[in-house]
Design a protein around this motif. Sequence first.
Motif, PDB file in Angstrom:
ATOM      1  N   LYS A  93      77.950   3.793   3.814  1.00 56.31           N
ATOM      2  CA  LYS A  93      77.740   5.074   3.148  1.00 56.31           C
ATOM      3  C   LYS A  93      77.687   4.905   1.639  1.00 56.31           C
ATOM      4  O   LYS A  93      78.398   4.073   1.064  1.00 56.31           O
ATOM      5  CB  LYS A  93      78.876   6.050   3.481  1.00 56.31           C
ATOM      6  N   GLU A 407      76.783  12.448   1.332  1.00 61.34           N
ATOM      7  CA  GLU A 407      76.868  11.141   1.946  1.00 61.34           C
ATOM      8  C   GLU A 407      75.479  10.719   2.435  1.00 61.34           C
ATOM      9  O   GLU A 407      74.890  11.391   3.281  1.00 61.34           O
ATOM     10  CB  GLU A 407      77.829  11.156   3.137  1.00 61.34           C
ATOM     11  N   TYR A 409      73.838   7.753   4.494  1.00 56.19           N
ATOM     12  CA  TYR A 409      74.435   6.739   5.351  1.00 56.19           C
ATOM     13  C   TYR A 409      73.410   5.997   6.197  1.00 56.19           C
ATOM     14  O   TYR A 409      72.312   6.475   6.476  1.00 56.19           O
ATOM     15  CB  TYR A 409      75.490   7.372   6.266  1.00 56.19           C
TER      16      TYR A 409
END
Length: 429
Positions: A93, A407, A409
Motif C-alpha cells: 500500500k 490507500e 494498493y
Amino acid sequence: MLLKFRYLLLLTFTSFTQFAWSQGQGNSPYNTIGIGEITEESVAAQDMMGGTGVSFANSFYINHINPAMLVKNRTVGLNKYVAFNIGLKGAYKIMNQGNKVQDDFGMNLSNLTFVFPIKPKWAMGISMRPYSMADNISKIEKDFVGSNETNEVEYRNAGGLSRVALTNSFLLYKGLYWGIEGQYNFGNIQRDTTSTITGSSEYFRNSGRYSLKGASAKTGLTYQVKLSKKWNLNIGGVYQLGSNLKGEALKVFSVLGEAGNGPVYIQSPDTLSLTNISSQIPSKYKIGLSLESNYHWVFAAEYGYTKWSGNKQFDPTANKILVDSKELNLGMEWLPNASSGKYFNQVFYRLGYKHIDTPYMINNTKIKDQSFSLGLSVPMGFGNPSYIDIALSLGRRGVNTNSLIQENYTKVSVNFSLLSSWFNKPRID
C-alpha cells in the motif's frame, strides 16, 4: 473519544516517506475500528474474478463464498475427489494524506481448508481462516507549551478474530445445491497507547486486551438452469446470520524503560480493570447470476449487502462510524480447451472488477473501494488435477481530501489447491 479516534485515523508520519512491514495484510487506519477490518472470504481463484463465486464453482478450487458449491463435481463417475487448500494474501500500500506518504507491505495466511465427499450428493468441509484483522501503528507528536520538550504518543493495534467452520453441502435435486456452515469465532485485539517525553528513558503504556468468542452460521443456495447444449444459467444466494460475541476487556498500566537489550518494567503493571464485553457480527447477504459454458467460459455478476447499523460493537466509537455497506462484483473466466493435451490449454485465465461502499463513514464522507483484478490458475504438472492460483488486484480506497487518507494498493493472493482421488472402493474387472 471522537477526537482521539481522529488522531488514530489521521496518521502523523515521522518522515515524508516511510516503509513498514505488517503481520496482517498491511497497515491501515481502518484496522483501528471495532473488531478490526473484516477479511475477504474469497480464495485466489475468486479474487481474480472480482470476488465472485455465489452461483458457480468447479472442482479445482474450494468455494468459500457459498457453502452450497462444495459438493459440485466432488464426485466424478466412480472417483471421489478430496481437496486441500492453503492460501496466502498480501498487500503493498501507498497511503497519502495531504503531501505525506507512507509505504507498507503485509502478508498473512488466508485459509486452511479440507473438503471430502461423504456420498455422491453430499460433501463436507473443515476450514480455518482469519475473520478480522487489526494491524495498525500511528504516532502523534505534541509540543508542551512553554517548553522545548515533545510528547510522542504511539497507538498500536494488533490481533483479530479467527474463524473455524464446518460445512455441509448437498445436491438436493438436478441443478439444485444447498449448503450450511457452522462457525466458531475467537481471538483477541491488543490496543496499546505509549507516551514518551523526548530525552527521557522512561515511557508510560496503557494496554487493553479485548478477548471475544461466539458462534455464527451461514447458508447458501444455487440453482443451475440449462439454456442449451453448451450454456447454463446459474442463480445463487448466500446469507450470513448476525450473531453475538462475548468476552473480557483487560486494561493495564505500566511504566517501562530502556535497558539496552530492550524495555524493562520500572513499575510493575497495574491492572486497571477487568470487565465483561460484548460485540456483534453483522448479517450479510449476497446474490448473483452467472452464464457458464462448462470448463470453458464463465461470466458473473453479484451484489452484496452487509447490515452494520444497529449492531452493537464493544468499541463505542465503532458504533458511530460503521454504517451499512454494499458491494458489486463482476468476473470472467476462460479455459482454452479442457480436452486438449497441451499444458497451456489447461490454464484458467480470469479477470474481475469490484466496487465496495465500505462501512466506514468518517468526517461525513463514505469511504469507497474499487479495484481491478486478473490472474492465472496453472496445473501442477501436466495431467495433475491440482492447481496453483495466483491473483493480482490493483485498487484504491478512500480519498486524499477532507483530512482523510487514500490507500493505493496492490494485493496478491496465492492458493495451492491440491486434489486427489480417495475413498474409492476396490473393483474387480
